[in-house]
Design a protein around this motif. Structure first.
Motif, PDB file in Angstrom:
ATOM      1  N   GLU A   1      75.802  44.538  10.521  1.00 36.52           N
ATOM      2  CA  GLU A   1      75.402  43.821   9.315  1.00 36.52           C
ATOM      3  C   GLU A   1      75.239  44.863   8.225  1.00 36.52           C
ATOM      4  N   LEU A   2      75.978  44.716   7.141  1.00 38.75           N
ATOM      5  CA  LEU A   2      75.934  45.642   6.014  1.00 38.75           C
ATOM      6  C   LEU A   2      75.361  44.909   4.815  1.00 38.75           C
ATOM      7  N   GLN A   3      74.427  45.556   4.125  1.00 41.47           N
ATOM      8  CA  GLN A   3      73.811  44.937   2.952  1.00 41.47           C
ATOM      9  C   GLN A   3      73.844  45.922   1.785  1.00 41.47           C
ATOM     10  N   LEU A   4      74.247  45.423   0.621  1.00 40.47           N
ATOM     11  CA  LEU A   4      74.324  46.238  -0.587  1.00 40.47           C
ATOM     12  C   LEU A   4      73.781  45.441  -1.761  1.00 40.47           C
ATOM     13  N   GLU A   5      73.136  46.117  -2.678  1.00 45.16           N
ATOM     14  CA  GLU A   5      72.814  45.503  -3.963  1.00 45.16           C
ATOM     15  C   GLU A   5      73.911  45.893  -4.939  1.00 45.16           C
ATOM     16  N   VAL A   6      74.396  44.901  -5.693  1.00 44.59           N
ATOM     17  CA  VAL A   6      75.585  45.082  -6.524  1.00 44.59           C
ATOM     18  C   VAL A   6      75.338  44.533  -7.929  1.00 44.59           C
ATOM     19  N   MET A   7      75.888  45.233  -8.914  1.00 41.61           N
ATOM     20  CA  MET A   7      75.920  44.694 -10.276  1.00 41.61           C
ATOM     21  C   MET A   7      77.332  44.883 -10.827  1.00 41.61           C
ATOM     22  N   THR A   8      77.940  43.795 -11.267  1.00 41.27           N
ATOM     23  CA  THR A   8      79.254  43.865 -11.906  1.00 41.27           C
ATOM     24  C   THR A   8      79.084  43.802 -13.418  1.00 41.27           C
ATOM     25  N   LYS A   9      79.881  44.578 -14.115  1.00 47.65           N
ATOM     26  CA  LYS A   9      79.957  44.461 -15.562  1.00 47.65           C
ATOM     27  C   LYS A   9      81.068  43.456 -15.898  1.00 47.65           C
TER      28      LYS A   9
END
Length: 213
Positions: free
Chosen positions: A81-89
């Protein structure tokens, strides 16, 4: 004799207990990014597309892929299980590869790509398994942090955005893939973050993983 048997039994019990005690630790969340450097990661043809700022991996520049080459599980993962916090412009396009392998240039030939795209001209949106089982509705907004989670168990792949299920896909025993995507099948391997094009900017932070039994 009784004392010897008791001692042997206690020793055996302690050994079993220590093994079972170690198992949950292996399944705990482990960080893949220290928040300060790209130690444990290696980029392909355009390393300048990746840098670290304010505890985030900033992805902005020409095509390149940042591969995890660190010590956790010797960067070879199968069920996880992989978890990332992401923000796209706005207009950004990126992706998270798994079961892949490092290569010096080009789009990764091995493994699946989980799309990261909420407003790019490519209609395939965040959380989809690119070109296998796509998602066409953006589950998050640009300029806002969201959590992307990828879970792989056996032949089943699930993706979530902010805990909302996006994709639930079970790979067939004999998956049919086009000639240029023969490597898009489950096996084992590492992870990679994608820099798609110079017009895209995406940020990643708090990247963590747990191995599944």
């Amino acid at each position: 004799m009784y004392i010897r048997l008791l001692a042997a039994s206690l020793l055996a019990w302690a050994s079993v207990a220590s093994v079972h005690a170690a198992e949950p630790a292996r399944r705990d969340w482990q960080s893949l990014f220290d928040g300060k450097t790209l130690d444990g990661w290696r980029a392909s043809e355009a390393p300048g597309s990746f840098n670290v700022s304010d505890g985030e991996i900033v992805v902005h520049g020409p095509r390149s892929h940042l591969y995890y080459v660190g010590e956790v599980e010797r960067h070879d993962f199968r069920d996880f299980e992989l978890q990332l916090e992401v923000m796209t412009k706005p207009g950004a396009n990126s992706g998270v590869y798994f079961h892949t392998a490092r290569q010096d240039e080009g789009w990764p030939a091995k493994g699946y790509e989980v799309q990261v795209n909420n407003s790019h001209s490519d209609p395939k949106r965040t959380g989809g398994l690119y070109a296998v089982k796509d998602n066409y509705q953006a589950p998050a907004k640009d300029d806002v942090w969201f959590t992307l989670r990828i879970r792989v168990e056996g032949r089943r792949i699930r993706t979530f955005v902010d805990d909302k299920p996006i994709i639930d896909y079970t790979q067939p025993k004999r998956p049919q893939r086009p000639a240029d995507m023969q490597g898009r099948v489950l096996s084992s391997g590492t992870f990679a973050l994608q820099a798609h094009d110079p017009g895209s900017e995406v940020r990643y932070r708090n990247i963590k993983l747990r191995v599944l039994p």
